[in-house]
Design a protein around this motif. Structure first.
Motif, mmCIF file in Angstrom:
data_model
loop_
_atom_site.group_PDB
_atom_site.id
_atom_site.type_symbol
_atom_site.label_atom_id
_atom_site.label_comp_id
_atom_site.label_asym_id
_atom_site.label_seq_id
_atom_site.Cartn_x
_atom_site.Cartn_y
_atom_site.Cartn_z
ATOM 1 N N GLN A 51 6.774 -4.696 -6.323
ATOM 2 C CA GLN A 51 5.815 -5.699 -6.768
ATOM 3 C C GLN A 51 6.860 -6.811 -7.660
ATOM 4 N N TYR A 52 7.440 -6.164 -8.674
ATOM 5 C CA TYR A 52 8.423 -7.108 -9.589
ATOM 6 C C TYR A 52 9.226 -7.704 -8.765
ATOM 7 N N VAL A 71 0.862 -1.115 -0.091
ATOM 8 C CA VAL A 71 0.046 -0.023 -0.163
ATOM 9 C C VAL A 71 0.926 1.149 -0.005
ATOM 10 N N ASP A 72 0.995 1.830 -1.219
ATOM 11 C CA ASP A 72 1.828 3.166 -1.384
ATOM 12 C C ASP A 72 1.350 3.864 -2.395
ATOM 13 N N ASP A 73 1.434 5.225 -2.470
ATOM 14 C CA ASP A 73 1.004 6.094 -3.408
ATOM 15 C C ASP A 73 2.016 6.663 -4.415
ATOM 16 N N GLY A 100 -3.074 1.963 -3.870
ATOM 17 C CA GLY A 100 -2.540 3.218 -4.022
ATOM 18 C C GLY A 100 -2.794 4.113 -2.762
ATOM 19 N N ASN A 101 -3.768 3.909 -1.919
ATOM 20 C CA ASN A 101 -3.986 4.782 -0.704
ATOM 21 C C ASN A 101 -4.622 3.696 0.287
ATOM 22 N N GLY A 102 -4.822 4.112 1.476
ATOM 23 C CA GLY A 102 -5.366 3.545 2.576
ATOM 24 C C GLY A 102 -6.804 3.038 2.498
ATOM 25 N N LEU A 159 7.475 3.011 -7.133
ATOM 26 C CA LEU A 159 8.011 2.512 -6.252
ATOM 27 C C LEU A 159 7.008 1.121 -5.855
ATOM 28 N N VAL A 160 5.896 1.276 -5.991
ATOM 29 C CA VAL A 160 5.035 0.096 -5.981
ATOM 30 C C VAL A 160 5.200 -0.930 -7.275
#
Length: 144
Positions: A30-31, A19-21, A44-46, A25-26
């Protein structure tokens, strides 16, 4: 002969919710986690993270603090207030490293805290420690 009776969990990849905006980076996390044979779900958000935690029931959550809408501290409060989600381990991955942020996360049961920018091999090591798994055989491969 008895391999047939082993738990299904052994054959299923460990699911991690990121969970990150920050989209770059995500996608990088993930990769790299998928390369390490984890199943990865992202948000992408809480608000989105809480919905994914509810529907996906991940084995671990990597959570940023500073996000639009519901921030990481608010999402963490919702997670710990819900009996069906409170036992999911959470590692905070954030640039917010003030004593107040760390104390607030700690009071909600965060299992570890990783400061951005982070070394990916250290993150995987922390994930494996939390999940009680053996680290990958070649941590040097994770630094690519």
């Amino acid at each position: 002969m008895f391999r047939f009776f082993r738990s299904k969990k052994n054959s299923v990849a460990t699911k991690i919710l990121v969970v990150d905006d920050e989209p770059d980076l995500v996608s990088t996390v993930q990769y790299r986690l998928e390369y390490c044979k984890f199943e990865v779900v992202t948000a992408g958000n809480g608000d989105e993270g809480l919905k994914k935690a509810t529907s996906e029931k991940p084995d671990l959550i990597l959570l940023d603090i500073d996000m639009p809408g519901m921030n990481g501290h608010e999402m963490l409060a919702h997670l710990t207030d819900r009996p069906d989600l409170r036992d999911i381990p959470v590692i905070m991955c954030t640039a917010m490293c003030e004593a107040e942020d760390i104390a607030q996360a700690s009071s909600r049961g965060v299992v570890d805290y990783v400061a951005k920018p982070f070394d990916f091999s250290e993150l995987v090591e922390k994930i494996n420690n939390v999940l009680g798994k053996e680290p990958p055989s070649k941590l040097s491969d994770l630094k690519k």
